[in-house]
Design an enzyme around this catalytic site. Structure first.
Site, mmCIF file in Angstrom:
data_model
loop_
_atom_site.group_PDB
_atom_site.id
_atom_site.type_symbol
_atom_site.label_atom_id
_atom_site.label_comp_id
_atom_site.label_asym_id
_atom_site.label_seq_id
_atom_site.Cartn_x
_atom_site.Cartn_y
_atom_site.Cartn_z
ATOM 1 N N ASP A 68 0.878 -1.158 0.000
ATOM 2 C CA ASP A 68 0.000 0.000 0.000
ATOM 3 C C ASP A 68 0.921 1.214 0.000
ATOM 4 O O ASP A 68 2.091 1.102 0.415
ATOM 5 C CB ASP A 68 -0.888 -0.015 1.255
ATOM 6 C CG ASP A 68 -1.708 1.251 1.379
ATOM 7 O OD1 ASP A 68 -2.321 1.661 0.377
ATOM 8 O OD2 ASP A 68 -1.738 1.832 2.485
ATOM 9 N N ASP A 120 -0.909 -0.257 6.047
ATOM 10 C CA ASP A 120 -1.095 0.433 7.333
ATOM 11 C C ASP A 120 -2.524 0.327 7.856
ATOM 12 O O ASP A 120 -2.839 0.891 8.888
ATOM 13 C CB ASP A 120 -0.689 1.912 7.217
ATOM 14 C CG ASP A 120 -1.679 2.721 6.406
ATOM 15 O OD1 ASP A 120 -2.154 2.206 5.362
ATOM 16 O OD2 ASP A 120 -2.005 3.846 6.810
ATOM 17 N N ASP A 178 0.007 5.163 0.652
ATOM 18 C CA ASP A 178 -0.198 6.225 1.642
ATOM 19 C C ASP A 178 -0.162 5.617 3.045
ATOM 20 O O ASP A 178 -0.892 4.673 3.338
ATOM 21 C CB ASP A 178 -1.541 6.914 1.375
ATOM 22 C CG ASP A 178 -1.655 8.238 2.107
ATOM 23 O OD1 ASP A 178 -0.630 8.787 2.530
ATOM 24 O OD2 ASP A 178 -2.804 8.709 2.269
ATOM 25 N N LYS A 199 -8.916 -3.053 -3.092
ATOM 26 C CA LYS A 199 -8.700 -3.756 -1.831
ATOM 27 C C LYS A 199 -9.898 -3.565 -0.931
ATOM 28 O O LYS A 199 -10.440 -2.465 -0.931
ATOM 29 C CB LYS A 199 -7.466 -3.167 -1.114
ATOM 30 C CG LYS A 199 -6.142 -3.344 -1.805
ATOM 31 C CD LYS A 199 -5.029 -2.630 -1.053
ATOM 32 C CE LYS A 199 -5.096 -1.118 -1.229
ATOM 33 N NZ LYS A 199 -3.998 -0.389 -0.583
#
EC number: 3.1.3.41
Lengths: 301, 301
Positions: free
Chosen positions: B24, B248, B26, B223
Site C-alpha cells: 500500500d 497500514d 499512503d 482492496k
C-alpha cells in the site's frame, strides 16, 4: 384480514369510525399531473362531515406553504396548516424533541423548502442554497472555502433531497458531522421518486452518501418514522384511535400508520397492486383497501 | 501470533521467505507530502535482491501512469507496470472476468484516471468527465439532456470517486443501472480518505449514493476484494505463498492479504496503532508488524 371498500356499508363504516383522515398525496390524490377520479368530491364530502384532513408528504424540497400551492394547481383548496411535510417534521423534531437551543445554527444539505421550515422554527441556517461558494469545486487551499470556515455555533445538520448535491457540499457537511456533538437529522428515507417520465434519486440517496462518509446514521423524520407523527401530534392533538392513514405504498404510508397505532387504508391507484397486497406479511396488512380513494365517495352516493 | 520486526533475524527471514512485495502507498511509503524514513533505501535493497515490487492503491481517480508520476515527486522510480490501482483493477475485471464484449460501451461515474484505464482496456466510455451537459442541472424537458439519450450499447457502469459528482450524474447513472442486464462495477469501498488537512469523502460515498437509488450492489474491485488480486494475477503470475502484502490499515490492506492467501506485514506509520493491533480479532492479525517499513532496511544494515 384487510377489508375491501366494495359497498356503501364499508364506506359508511369508515366515515363513522374516523375523525382524522391522513393522506399521502402522490398516487392517492394525483399521479404526475393528473388528479385521480372523484378525489375532489371525496375531500369535499369529508369536509362536509367535519372531518379533519391532514396531508402527509415526504417531499422535503418544499415548505408546507410551497406544497399547499401544489394543491391549487389541481383545483383543491388545502391550507398550509393541513400539510405536514418531512422538511417541517425535521424542523419540529429539532425544536421540540431534540430541543436544540435557538442560538444554535443548522447546517443544511438540502433544498430551500427545508431552509424555510428551519427558519420558521427559529433557526439560522447555513449551507443549503444560499452559499454560492458551494457551487464551485472544493478548494482546500482557499482560506475562504467553507471547509476552512467551520462555524462552531452549528448544533445540527439536516440532510434532505438536494438537487444541488455535489462533492463540495458533501465534504463540508461531513466536517460538521465528524463532531459527535452535532445532531444529524435526515428528512426522509425515500431512495427514489417518480419524476416526469423517469424514476429519479430521492432524499435517501443524499442521506446514504453523507452517512457513508461519517459512519453515523441520521435520525429519519419523514414517513414511516415516528418523527412525522410527533410533528402532527405537536400541532394537532388527534385521537389516534379515530384516525386513519390513507396511502399507496406499504413501506412508507401503511407502515407509518401501523407504527403509530393508526388504522390504514391502502389505495391501489399508485405503487401497490392486488398481487403485492396478497403477498404481504399478514402482520403488515392494512385495515382496508380500495381501488382508489374516490370509491369512498362513489359508494356513499 | 504476530511477529514484530525487531531484529536482523526477523528482517532477514522476510527477505528470504518472499519474492513478491505488495505495498500500500499512503501511510506506508509516504504521509501527505513527506516520504517516510528509509523508504527509498528499503525499496532499493529489495530491488538489489531481485524482489518483485507491486504497488497496490485504491486511488481510483488516477490511471497507473498518472499514479506512477506521484512516485517521481518523492524521488522514487516506479514503472507503470508495477502499479495496480482500483481503476485498472475495474477495467481488468470488466474485460477478463466479466468478459464484457469490446463493442459494448461503459458509462463512467468517476474521474479521468478511470476513463483512461477503461479506454486502455479497449472500451468506449460515456459520461465521466467529457460530457459538459452533466455539469448543468438535470432538465427532463430538454430532449438533448443525457437522461433522454440513454445509449442502448452500454453494457456496464463503473462507479468510483468523482469530484464532479452531482444530482445530474447520479440520475443518469441510475437510468442505466435500472436495467438489470447492465453490469455494475465499483472501483473501491473506501468511505473516506485523508485530504490536505481534512478527512474527505471517498469512492464509497459515490458508490453508496448510486447503490441506494438503484437498490443493487456494485461489484467492488479495489482492496480488500478479490478483484484487485485477480488483476494482479492476470498481469503477473505470482506465487502467493512467496508473497507478502504490506499496509497500514486492517480493513483494506491486511484483509486484502488475508482474503487472498498472502502473508501480511502491518506498519504502524499510518492508520493503526499498537492498541488497535492488540484489540484485533486473532483470526485477523497480520503475520508481522513493524513500526515502519524502513525498519526492514535498518535491521539488515
Amino acid at each position: 384480514m384487510t377489508v375491501k371498500v366494495s359497498s356503501k356499508a364499508v364506506a359508511q363504516e369508515i366515515l363513522d369510525k374516523y375523525d382524522n383522515f391522513l393522506f399521502d398525496c402522490d398516487g392517492v390524490l394525483w399521479r404526475e399531473s393528473s388528479l385521480l377520479p372523484k378525489v375532489a368530491e371525496t375531500l369535499k364530502m369529508l369536509r362536509k362531515h367535519n372531518k379533519n384532513l391532514i396531508f402527509v408528504t415526504n417531499n422535503a424540497t418544499k415548505s408546507r406553504l410551497q406544497y399547499s400551492k401544489k394543491f391549487e394547481k389541481f383545483g383543491l383548496t388545502v391550507s398550509e396548516s393541513e400539510v405536514f411535510g418531512s422538511s417541517y417534521a425535521s424542523a419540529v423534531y429539532l425544536r421540540d424533541i431534540l430541543k436544540l437551543p435557538k442560538d444554535k445554527k443548522v447546517w443544511v444539505e438540502g433544498a430551500d423548502g427545508l431552509e424555510i421550515e428551519l427558519q420558521d422554527a427559529g433557526y439560522q441556517t447555513l449551507g443549503g442554497t444560499h452559499l454560492p461558494a458551494l457551487d464551485r469545486p472544493l478548494n482546500m487551499e482557499d482560506k475562504t472555502d467553507p471547509i476552512n470556515n467551520i462555524d462552531p455555533e452549528v448544533g445540527a445538520v439536516v440532510v434532505g433531497l438536494d438537487p444541488k448535491i455535489n462533492y463540495h457540499r458533501i465534504a463540508v457537511t461531513m466536517q460538521y458531522l465528524l463532531n459527535p456533538n452535532i445532531y444529524f437529522v435526515a428528512t426522509n428515507p425515500d431512495s427514489t421518486f417518480p419524476g416526469k417520465g423517469a424514476l429519479l434519486p430521492g432524499a435517501g440517496m443524499v442521506v446514504k452518501a453523507v452517512e457513508t462518509c461519517v459512519n453515523r446514521e441520521g435520525i429519519i423524520c419523514g414517513k414511516p418514522s415516528k418523527g412525522m407523527m410527533d410533528a402532527i401530534i405537536k400541532s394537532q392533538n388527534i385521537d389516534k384511535s379515530r384516525s386513519i392513514m390513507i396511502g399507496d405504498r406499504f413501506d412508507t404510508d401503511i407502515l407509518f400508520g401501523l407504527n403509530n397505532g393508526l388504522s390504514t387504508l391502502l389505495v391501489l391507484s399508485g405503487i401497490e397492486t392486488p398481487e403485492t397486497l396478497e403477498a404481504l406479511d399478514p402482520k403488515q396488512k392494512p385495515t382496508y383497501y380500495a381501488n382508489k380513494l374516490g370509491d369512498l365517495y362513489e359508494y356513499i352516493h
